[in-house]
Design an enzyme around this catalytic site. Structure first.
Site, PDB file in Angstrom:
ATOM      1  N   GLU A 239       0.791  -1.226   0.000  1.00  0.00           N
ATOM      2  CA  GLU A 239       0.000   0.000   0.000  1.00  0.00           C
ATOM      3  C   GLU A 239       0.823   1.276   0.000  1.00  0.00           C
ATOM      4  O   GLU A 239       0.790   2.050   0.968  1.00  0.00           O
ATOM      5  CB  GLU A 239      -0.961  -0.005   1.195  1.00  0.00           C
ATOM      6  N   GLU A 426      -5.264  -8.706   0.794  1.00  0.00           N
ATOM      7  CA  GLU A 426      -5.862  -8.391   2.109  1.00  0.00           C
ATOM      8  C   GLU A 426      -7.355  -8.183   1.955  1.00  0.00           C
ATOM      9  O   GLU A 426      -7.804  -7.498   1.039  1.00  0.00           O
ATOM     10  CB  GLU A 426      -5.285  -7.100   2.709  1.00  0.00           C
TER      11      GLU A 426
HETATM   12  C1  FCB Z   1      -4.355  -2.264   5.490  1.00  0.00           C
HETATM   13  C2  FCB Z   1      -2.939  -2.500   5.950  1.00  0.00           C
HETATM   14  C3  FCB Z   1      -2.839  -3.532   7.053  1.00  0.00           C
HETATM   15  C4  FCB Z   1      -3.941  -3.352   8.053  1.00  0.00           C
HETATM   16  C5  FCB Z   1      -5.280  -3.356   7.373  1.00  0.00           C
HETATM   17  C6  FCB Z   1      -6.448  -3.282   8.296  1.00  0.00           C
HETATM   18  O1  FCB Z   1      -4.469  -1.009   4.914  1.00  0.00           O
HETATM   19  O2  FCB Z   1      -2.154  -2.932   4.877  1.00  0.00           O
HETATM   20  O3  FCB Z   1      -1.564  -3.457   7.625  1.00  0.00           O
HETATM   21  O4  FCB Z   1      -3.735  -2.173   8.730  1.00  0.00           O
HETATM   22  O5  FCB Z   1      -5.333  -2.263   6.488  1.00  0.00           O
END
Ligand code: FCB
Length: 521
Positions: A239, A426
């Site tokens: 990110e 994620e």
């Molecule tokens: C994302 C991050 C991760 C965690 C999730 C909830 O943006 O990559 O580390 O904080 O959100």
């Protein structure tokens, strides 16, 4: 109790909303929104009118299923043979042992000491104590039955000063973890940078320095040299948009700077270059053919109806603003025209050859997706955000609402444009979990959340998007950045006072999903 005047405390992730809103650059929203935008607290440093607009954009997203005409649900939930079911964590969020065996200081160690920076005043100094408890954690990963485990390497644990001397103990830790994962039949998916930048490099000017891409490429080479005989899946960054905007523009994440937009664009360019140089170096160094990606924070934008004009508006909104600024050079070798024009005076000068370095062929499109926005085409063809109705389903994490359509429209749009296999690196949710009287952790909302999102992912796959994997965020509760320990995203509950791990109900549910390759829900 009179709640009428009670505003929720400011969440650092409000800034996510700004970032997300920026992806809808060029749209001309009507700030008279209603909905959540009216009660979200604003960072004091930001112009309220602007934030209201941005909040509106970010929060004025998906709407009730009734307003969107979606294609019929694909038959069955066939994820296909070899689908990569995984779970994810990151170093600073779980490892602890901040000073163990010569680990260098990271910008997060320092940021956490800044009064008020972390919502509960905590830090990742101990976190899940994973450095000492990794065997126990590995046993749980194994029991979960995932085929892959995504974790990140702490740069300052490997190179305490960011460049130069390697910490043998640091590298050994990851070496052992990789061996143990493979012995358990679990494929390691390694992220090189998940935000814990070496403080020593920050002091030398960090990402604003011309040398910064080389520092990263050298670090990547060091790790790949050591682990690539066993590790085949890599992500350069996690990110970039989040650590750049929250860390360097809004001071809500480490290192806590408030730089100008031109500096932000310079940093972005260097991070992109770092990604490109590292990718080249990794391929040159790897002891076996490897798969490289870069995990982007994405908020896909859904169309309000299936009319072509709305679809077009959703596509344009998905590929605009900061998201496009980072994705387009990486996947298509050029900065997007409309942003180049809008940000013209702030765009740094750089040699065209940089774009060739940045646009290294990648093996998969890694997407972190938690939610989505919604737009329609306005009368003049402009992108118009669609507000969420009052009482829209929310998670505990501000700005992460429950919008499963993100896992349909995201893969669909990203695959259509970049034509790379999609891996959801994620997805997950934070809900207020606790240990019940029966000693268990019942988290039906998380199960429902994952089920809804996975259905949408299956639908995207069923309609032709080449979706190859899904990583649940997160394996276990951990240090959620500026939110501290207030957010629990794990499939495993962690009691941070005792470090006791308790499997949540979702752990067993996800295990079944994996075992049945998605047939169980
Ligand atoms: C994302 C991050 C991760 C965690 C999730 C909830 O943006 O990559 O580390 O904080 O959100």
């Amino acid at each position: 109790m009179d709640r009428s005047n009670r505003k929720p405390p400011l969440s650092p992730r409000v800034a996510d909303a700004n970032r997300i809103a920026d992806t809808i650059a060029g749209s001309n929203p009507d700030p008279a929104t209603g909905g959540e935008a009216q009660w979200i607290a604003m960072p004091r440093s930001i112009d309220i009118a602007t934030v209201c607009r941005r909040e509106f954009l970010a929060l004025g997203a998906a709407t009730a299923a009734g307003t969107i005409a979606l294609p019929a649900l694909a038959q069955g939930r066939d994820f296909g043979a070899g689908f990569v079911w995984g779970a994810a964590t990151s170093a600073y969020q779980i490892e602890g042992s901040a000073t163990h065996a010569g680990r260098g200081t990271s910008v997060w160690d320092t940021f956490c000491r800044r009064p008020g920076a972390i919502r509960d005043g905590s830090s990742g100094e101990v976190a899940c104590d994973h450095i000492n408890r990794w065997r126990e954690d590995l046993a749980l990963i194994r029991e979960l039955g995932v085929r892959a485990y995504r974790f990140s390497i702490s740069w300052p644990r490997v190179l305490p000063d960011g460049t130069g001397g390697v910490s043998a103990a640091g590298l050994d830790f990851y070496d052992r973890l990789v061996d143990a994962l493979l012995a358990a039949g679990i494929e390691p998916w390694v992220t090189l940078f998940h935000w814990d930048y070496p403080e020593a490099l920050h002091k030398r000017g960090g990402w604003l320095k011309d040398e910064s891409p080389d520092w990263f490429a050298k670090y990547a080479t060091t790790v790949v040299k050591r682990l690539s005989d066993r590790v085949r899946h890599w992500m350069t960054f996690n990110e970039p948009e989040i650590f750049i905007i929250l860390g360097y523009q809004l001071a809500l994440h480490a290192p806590g700077d408030k730089l100008s937009w031109s500096d932000i664009l310079r940093i972005s360019h260097r991070v992109l270059l770092a990604h490109g140089l590292a990718t080249q170096a990794m391929r040159a160094t790897s002891k076996q053919p490897c798969q490289i990606g870069c995990a982007a924070a994405l908020q896909p934008v859904m169309p309000a109806t299936d009319q072509p004009a709305d679809l077009d508006a959703a596509r344009r909104a998905t590929f605009s603003g900061m998201a496009a600024w980072l994705l387009e050079p990486m996947y298509r070798g050029a900065y997007p025209d409309s942003e180049l024009k809008a940000w013209e005076k702030d765009v740094p000068k750089f040699p065209v050859s940089d774009l060739r370095t940045i646009a290294q062929p990648l093996d998969f499109f890694a997407a972190n997706i938690y939610q989505a926005a919604m737009v329609r085409a306005g009368a003049d063809g402009k992108v118009e955000p669609v507000a969420r109705p009052w009482g829209f389903p929310r998670t505990l994490m501000d700005v992460f609402d429950v919008v499963p359509g993100g896992l349909y429209w995201g893969p669909r749009f990203y695959y259509e444009r970049y034509k790379l296999p999609i891996v959801i690196t994620e997805n997950g949710t934070s809900v207020p979990d606790w240990i019940a009287l029966d000693g268990k952790v019942h988290d039906p909302q998380r199960i429902d959340f994952m089920q809804r999102y996975l259905r949408e992912l299956a639908r995207a796959r069923g309609e032709g998007a080449d979706v190859r994997g899904y990583f649940a965020w997160s394996l276990m509760d951990n240090f959620e950045w500026a939110e501290g320990y207030r957010q629990r995203f794990g499939l495993i509950h962690v009691d941070f006072a005792t470090q006791r791990r308790t499997r949540k109900d979702s752990f067993g549910w996800y295990r079944e999903v994996i075992r049945s390759n998605g047939a169980s829900f």
